[in-house]
Design an enzyme around this catalytic site. Structure first.
Site, PDB file in Angstrom:
ATOM      1  N   HIS A 110       0.868  -1.174   0.000  1.00 45.60           N
ATOM      2  CA  HIS A 110       0.000   0.000   0.000  1.00 45.60           C
ATOM      3  C   HIS A 110       0.901   1.218   0.000  1.00 45.60           C
ATOM      4  O   HIS A 110       1.713   1.389   0.893  1.00 45.60           O
ATOM      5  CB  HIS A 110      -0.907   0.004   1.235  1.00 45.60           C
ATOM      6  CG  HIS A 110      -1.793   1.201   1.277  1.00 45.60           C
ATOM      7  ND1 HIS A 110      -3.065   1.179   0.768  1.00 45.60           N
ATOM      8  CD2 HIS A 110      -1.591   2.457   1.725  1.00 45.60           C
ATOM      9  CE1 HIS A 110      -3.606   2.373   0.915  1.00 45.60           C
ATOM     10  NE2 HIS A 110      -2.738   3.173   1.501  1.00 45.60           N
ATOM     11  N   CYS A 111       0.778   2.041  -1.021  1.00 42.94           N
ATOM     12  CA  CYS A 111       1.690   3.170  -1.145  1.00 42.94           C
ATOM     13  C   CYS A 111       0.957   4.462  -0.812  1.00 42.94           C
ATOM     14  O   CYS A 111       0.132   4.927  -1.590  1.00 42.94           O
ATOM     15  CB  CYS A 111       2.249   3.234  -2.567  1.00 42.94           C
ATOM     16  SG  CYS A 111       3.449   4.552  -2.766  1.00 42.94           S
ATOM     17  N   PRO A 112       1.245   5.071   0.353  1.00 46.25           N
ATOM     18  CA  PRO A 112       0.562   6.329   0.697  1.00 46.25           C
ATOM     19  C   PRO A 112       0.945   7.467  -0.244  1.00 46.25           C
ATOM     20  O   PRO A 112       0.155   8.373  -0.465  1.00 46.25           O
ATOM     21  CB  PRO A 112       1.024   6.611   2.124  1.00 46.25           C
ATOM     22  CG  PRO A 112       2.222   5.761   2.341  1.00 46.25           C
ATOM     23  CD  PRO A 112       2.132   4.613   1.416  1.00 46.25           C
TER      24      PRO A 112
END
Lengths: 139, 358
Positions: free
Chosen positions: B162-164
């Protein structure tokens, strides 16, 4: 026959789920083992033929050939703006699979009281077969 | 007007443009990425490009523009597209999975008989045993390489991370955009760093200036160079890391968990790799572009309506068949045998269904 005479459905439809076959990787492929629940409803060969054909169509959709590579390279070079103009090979093939299942339903499965649910509606996890019970009216 | 599927989507996602754009719930960091990227580039175009195009080459701003355009296109693709979310199982499929995914189990029975159905399933993938875990939220046995993202509350196919920074998960459907974005942003970063330093150095040499006076003459270049200098290490590292992952066909998730590392002296081979770096790369970058499985813009009741139509159609067909066989029975004088009507016509088209034993 009276028009208002309706067939009574005794029980809820039975569901049979054809699971994914991962033996050759994560590409979309379904098990071809014949579920015993279909006995007396759909012939073994008919079922295997249908699943094999679906597998074949999915294999064609995910095939790593020249058309896929060309499409991938060209769309990458346009910053994926190309996707706004063309329909991808994969999406076309998905429509073919949809059509194939629809035809199979109309020609073979519906007259026998079975409905194949497109795997696309189930996240490609399974092919769902809905087996409608035969009306239990005395003949 | 009935609702669309995106309006009743069970995951923690945010939708824009009538369900065409899907992102994670928290997208603040995505705006930081955008502001940093656009800010540095605007400074570069306003304060450096005029000087550089006169003194070096007119192509300098053009190339920077092209690089920025590609970076933004790849970034938006990564952020706005479905990363490969597996729709949750509903109705009978959920029940089927919940009771151990076995066709022999009668789903109409009450749940009291199913205290401890198996919660993992072993499958063979290219000769390696892979454990499929049951997802209690999505009610599915997660396919190989899929994982549940706790931020978005969805199972993602070929989950990477999950890439913020992009405000979305990275998975099967947007990994290639993510990888290309990382690569172009690295090039852009090095490009801006090099030319902003060149600007300062050229200014300092021009009028026998010192480096300090040149820097005070063009403070924007100093800011750009500083931001680019700090950013370049992380993006360069990330680009290298993802090139290695793409070449060996691994995901960040698998690499972190050490899925294919040596464990207890036993080597678990990665069953997904083609053992050919080039092959893995082309598969990831130019493989088929999968369609989303979410049907976000579809009416939420469409599937139900379709199934009801199918039910009606099948009931009608079976009713007609029954009538046909009844009337044929009169004509051919054949007697029903064990509830199965004897049929003398073409078996393939006319054979009616046998009543299912209750």
């Amino acid at each position: 026959m009276a028009a208002n005479e309706t067939t009574e459905v005794a029980t809820a439809p039975k569901k049979v789920f054809v699971q994914r076959d991962y033996t050759h990787g994560t590409e979309c492929k379904y098990e071809t083992t014949y579920p015993t629940q279909l006995e007396g409803v759909i012939a073994r060969e008919t079922f295997t033929d249908t699943v094999n054909k679906i597998n074949e169509l999915f294999e064609r959709a995910e095939e790593l050939g020249c058309p896929t590579y060309t499409e991938g390279c060209l769309s990458c070079m346009t910053g994926y703006l190309l996707y706004f103009c063309i329909e991808t090979k994969y999406s076309k093939e998905m429509k073919q699979i949809s059509l194939f299942i629809q035809r199979q339903n109309d020609e073979i499965y519906h007259p026998r009281g079975v409905h194949i649910v497109e795997p696309m509606l189930r996240g490609l996890r399974c092919i769902e077969l809905v087996v409608y019970p035969a009306p239990n009216k005395p003949i | 007007m009935s609702k669309k599927r995106w309006q009743v989507f069970p995951g923690k996602n945010r939708f824009f443009c009538g369900g065409r754009i899907i992102m994670a719930k928290q997208i603040n960091v995505f705006f930081v990425t955008l502001i940093l990227l656009l800010g540095v580039c605007v400074l570069f175009f306003v304060f450096d490009c005029e000087y550089l195009s006169q003194k070096v080459h007119w192509l300098v701003p053009v190339i920077a523009g092209v690089l920025l355009a590609f970076t933004l296109l790849f970034l938006f693709r990564t952020s706005f597209s479905d990363p490969g979310i597996l729709p949750r199982a509903t109705g009978d499929e959920a029940l089927f999975n919940d009771r151990g995914a076995d066709n022999n189990v009668d789903l109409t029975q009450s749940s009291a008989n199913f205290r401890n159905p198996p919660r993992t399933k072993d499958v063979q993938v290219n000769g390696e045993t892979v454990k499929l875990k049951y997802c209690f939220t999505c009610k599915i046995f997660r396919p190989p390489r899929a994982s549940h993202c706790s931020m978005c509350d969805n199972c993602i196919e070929r989950f990477d991370h999950h890439c913020p920074w992009v405000g979305n998960c990275v998975g099967k459907r947007n990994y290639r955009y993510f990888y290309l974005m990382i690569v172009t942003i690295t090039i852009l970063c090095i490009y801006v760093l090099a030319f902003s330093i060149a600007h300062i150095v050229m200014l300092s040499r021009e009028k026998e200036n010192t480096l300090i006076t040149a820097m005070s003459e063009t403070p924007a270049s100093v800011i750009e160079a500083l931001i680019a200098f700090f950013a370049v290490w992380s993006v360069l590292g990330l680009a290298g890391f993802h090139s290695y992952l793409a070449g060996t066909n691994q995901t960040t998730n698998e690499e972190i968990k050490g899925s294919w590392a040596q464990r207890h002296g036993e080597v678990v081979r990665n069953p997904y790799t083609t053992n050919n770096c080039c092959g893995n790369f082309t598969k990831i970058l130019c493989g088929p572009s999968y369609t989303s499985l979410l049907r976000l813009r579809e009416d939420k009741n469409k599937e139900k309506r379709d199934m009801e139509e199918v039910k009606k159609k099948i009931e009608k067909l079976m009713f007609e068949q029954q009538n046909n066989s009844n009337s044929q029975g009169h004509w051919t004088n054949s007697q029903p045998h064990n509830g199965i009507p004897v049929d003398h016509t073409d078996l393939q088209t006319q054979l009616p269904r046998t009543p299912t034993p209750s």
